[in-house]
Write a protein that holds these residues in place. Sequence first.
Motif, PDB file in Angstrom:
ATOM      1  N   VAL A 198       0.560  -1.676  -0.126  1.00  8.55           N
ATOM      2  CA  VAL A 198      -0.003  -0.026   0.179  1.00  8.55           C
ATOM      3  C   VAL A 198       0.658   1.398  -0.122  1.00  8.55           C
ATOM      4  O   VAL A 198       0.924   2.040  -0.631  1.00  8.55           O
ATOM      5  N   HIS A 199       1.627   1.061   0.751  1.00  8.22           N
ATOM      6  CA  HIS A 199       2.674   2.272   0.908  1.00  8.22           C
ATOM      7  C   HIS A 199       4.013   2.731   0.419  1.00  8.22           C
ATOM      8  O   HIS A 199       4.345   3.715  -0.520  1.00  8.22           O
ATOM      9  N   GLU A 200       3.825   1.710  -0.351  1.00  7.88           N
ATOM     10  CA  GLU A 200       5.863   1.383  -1.579  1.00  7.88           C
ATOM     11  C   GLU A 200       5.250   1.361  -2.792  1.00  7.88           C
ATOM     12  O   GLU A 200       5.713   1.860  -4.095  1.00  7.88           O
ATOM     13  N   ILE A 201       4.952   0.030  -2.915  1.00 15.53           N
ATOM     14  CA  ILE A 201       4.994  -0.230  -4.536  1.00 15.53           C
ATOM     15  C   ILE A 201       3.926   0.041  -5.193  1.00 15.53           C
ATOM     16  O   ILE A 201       3.493   0.443  -6.360  1.00 15.53           O
ATOM     17  N   ALA A 202       2.383  -0.068  -4.442  1.00 16.37           N
ATOM     18  CA  ALA A 202       1.467   0.874  -5.078  1.00 16.37           C
ATOM     19  C   ALA A 202       1.954   2.208  -5.733  1.00 16.37           C
ATOM     20  O   ALA A 202       0.608   3.105  -6.532  1.00 16.37           O
ATOM     21  N   GLY A 203       2.380   3.114  -4.747  1.00 12.22           N
ATOM     22  CA  GLY A 203       2.892   4.147  -5.142  1.00 12.22           C
ATOM     23  C   GLY A 203       2.959   4.597  -6.177  1.00 12.22           C
ATOM     24  O   GLY A 203       3.109   5.744  -7.410  1.00 12.22           O
TER      25      GLY A 203
ATOM     26  N   PHE B 258      11.588   1.997  -1.065  1.00 11.55           N
ATOM     27  CA  PHE B 258      11.620   1.522  -2.440  1.00 11.55           C
ATOM     28  C   PHE B 258      10.444   2.643  -3.244  1.00 11.55           C
ATOM     29  O   PHE B 258      11.126   3.511  -4.431  1.00 11.55           O
ATOM     30  N   LEU B 259       9.916   3.422  -2.883  1.00 11.35           N
ATOM     31  CA  LEU B 259       8.991   4.694  -3.187  1.00 11.35           C
ATOM     32  C   LEU B 259       9.493   5.806  -2.659  1.00 11.35           C
ATOM     33  O   LEU B 259       9.701   5.956  -4.312  1.00 11.35           O
ATOM     34  N   LEU B 260      10.183   6.146  -1.986  1.00  8.05           N
ATOM     35  CA  LEU B 260      11.257   7.413  -1.737  1.00  8.05           C
ATOM     36  C   LEU B 260      11.956   6.937  -2.729  1.00  8.05           C
ATOM     37  O   LEU B 260      13.591   8.000  -3.335  1.00  8.05           O
ATOM     38  N   SER B 261      12.716   6.315  -3.371  1.00  6.46           N
ATOM     39  CA  SER B 261      13.884   5.993  -4.112  1.00  6.46           C
ATOM     40  C   SER B 261      13.312   6.586  -5.619  1.00  6.46           C
ATOM     41  O   SER B 261      13.730   7.056  -6.407  1.00  6.46           O
ATOM     42  N   LEU B 262      12.769   5.798  -6.202  1.00  8.32           N
ATOM     43  CA  LEU B 262      12.061   5.541  -7.873  1.00  8.32           C
ATOM     44  C   LEU B 262      11.083   6.746  -7.732  1.00  8.32           C
ATOM     45  O   LEU B 262      10.772   7.148  -8.302  1.00  8.32           O
ATOM     46  N   ASP B 263      10.092   7.158  -7.090  1.00  9.80           N
ATOM     47  CA  ASP B 263       9.284   8.191  -7.030  1.00  9.80           C
ATOM     48  C   ASP B 263       9.821   9.128  -7.988  1.00  9.80           C
ATOM     49  O   ASP B 263       9.025   9.721  -8.440  1.00  9.80           O
ATOM     50  N   PRO B 264      11.082   9.748  -7.454  1.00  6.29           N
ATOM     51  CA  PRO B 264      11.582  11.112  -7.981  1.00  6.29           C
ATOM     52  C   PRO B 264      12.090  11.181  -9.122  1.00  6.29           C
ATOM     53  O   PRO B 264      12.268  11.332 -10.182  1.00  6.29           O
TER      54      PRO B 264
END
Length: 476
Positions: A62-67, A119-125
């Motif tokens: 919910v907090h990482e992969i889905a984002g 995971f999220l905060l590496s790939l989102d930007p």
Amino acid sequence: MALGVGTVATELRSTFAGGKTRTIEWRVSQLKALLTISNNHQKDIVEALRADLNKPEHEAFVHEIAGVISSCKLALKELRRWMKPEKVKTTMTTHPSSAEIVSEPLGVILVISTWNYPFLLSLDPVIGAIAAGNAVLLKPSEVAPATSSLLSKLLGQYMDTSAVKVVEGGVPETTALLEQRWDKMFYTGNSKVGRIILAAAAKHLTPVVLELGGKCPLVVDSNTNLEVTARRIIGGKWGCNSGQTCVSPDYVITTKAFASKLVDAISSELEKFYGKDPLQSNDMSSIINSHHFERLTKLLDDDKVSGKIVIGGQRDKANLKIAPTVVLDVPEDSLIMNEEIFGPLLPIVTVNEIEDSIRVINAKEKALAAYLFTNDKKLKEEFIRSVSAGGMSINETTLHLAERTLPFGGVGESGMGSYHGKFSFDTFSHKKSVLIRGFSGDIAARYPPYTHEKLNFLKAMLSGNIFRILRALIGW
């Protein structure tokens, strides 16, 4: 890798200069590759997050992969529209002319990520940087080594490694990266390192985005749905990585008369979620490492705090777990009220009147997020108007981050710059002004020799008054 950082940066700059990252075909191919990673390697991602943070699969998805999936899909859907030059109106000053704003990539981007959502905060930007047509170097956090290693492996396998690279390592590698020239730097983490990033950026006048943190306040009015409020506080505090979240509520403000009811409601809902012994629950993340466990323990063992615990307080050093803990009416000069907590501890501060909460908040540095629970329309309007924060949610916690139509970023001590959705594309783009004219429409008044009549004509043009323009022309 530290010794090879300069070579890596040079290779990325060479690739960008070749022009392929500017094409929509390249951008789409790389976004699709990130989408494939997120869809096809969910088991690997969950295992890495469990190894680093003991993060439950539910939170990992919910907090990482889905984002990441959501960001990729939005960018793929909207990319052509985002890239299209924006036509703007022109004035009599440049008539006849047309004008547009062209979004062009900045060049080579450095993304330095953090450990709490590795995971999220590496790939989102990275998604935003690629969508904008840049070459990118990602430096994942060494504090989350399993996820860092996985990112290096998967990006190396699926991405165009001439334009998207990963450098793993710790302080030496990061220091070497900061010595290079970048076209933009994006950092997520704490304000101490943020200042180091900013100082390094000054050497080359490199623009930066700093996603920092701070003590995010949460105000609870007595005029609220108490059960829903308690659940949403728990969701935003302990249901988000055991409080190891930059927008996690850091402290609660409520009235003295209402505090005991709020504590009882939180206690009741916590037991429903995590049982009578939350240290045995599989639904809570662990503290990232022993250093942060000891840091949090120090906050709890402060003489000004230890006697104020009204919920929780239990800890398990062997498994790096601390039970959801609430402390009531701790002094303002205590450690827990002067440091960003970044963990499962929640102080409650009481005031006589709920309106006093705004004064308490505004006496501190500006936070990354602020929250209010109330049914009072007047209080809601006053809170939105008077409290400065990176973002806020009313009658909710942390959920404003999920809306990709909203920018996410800090203000003041909590950071600078923003991203998410179109804002990510914009933050990694330069908005280039383009004015287009033909060879007609030259006005002699703009050229020497200067005369009083020419000046009167230009003043008339500036006024926009057609009769004044005509009079100036007749006089000329």
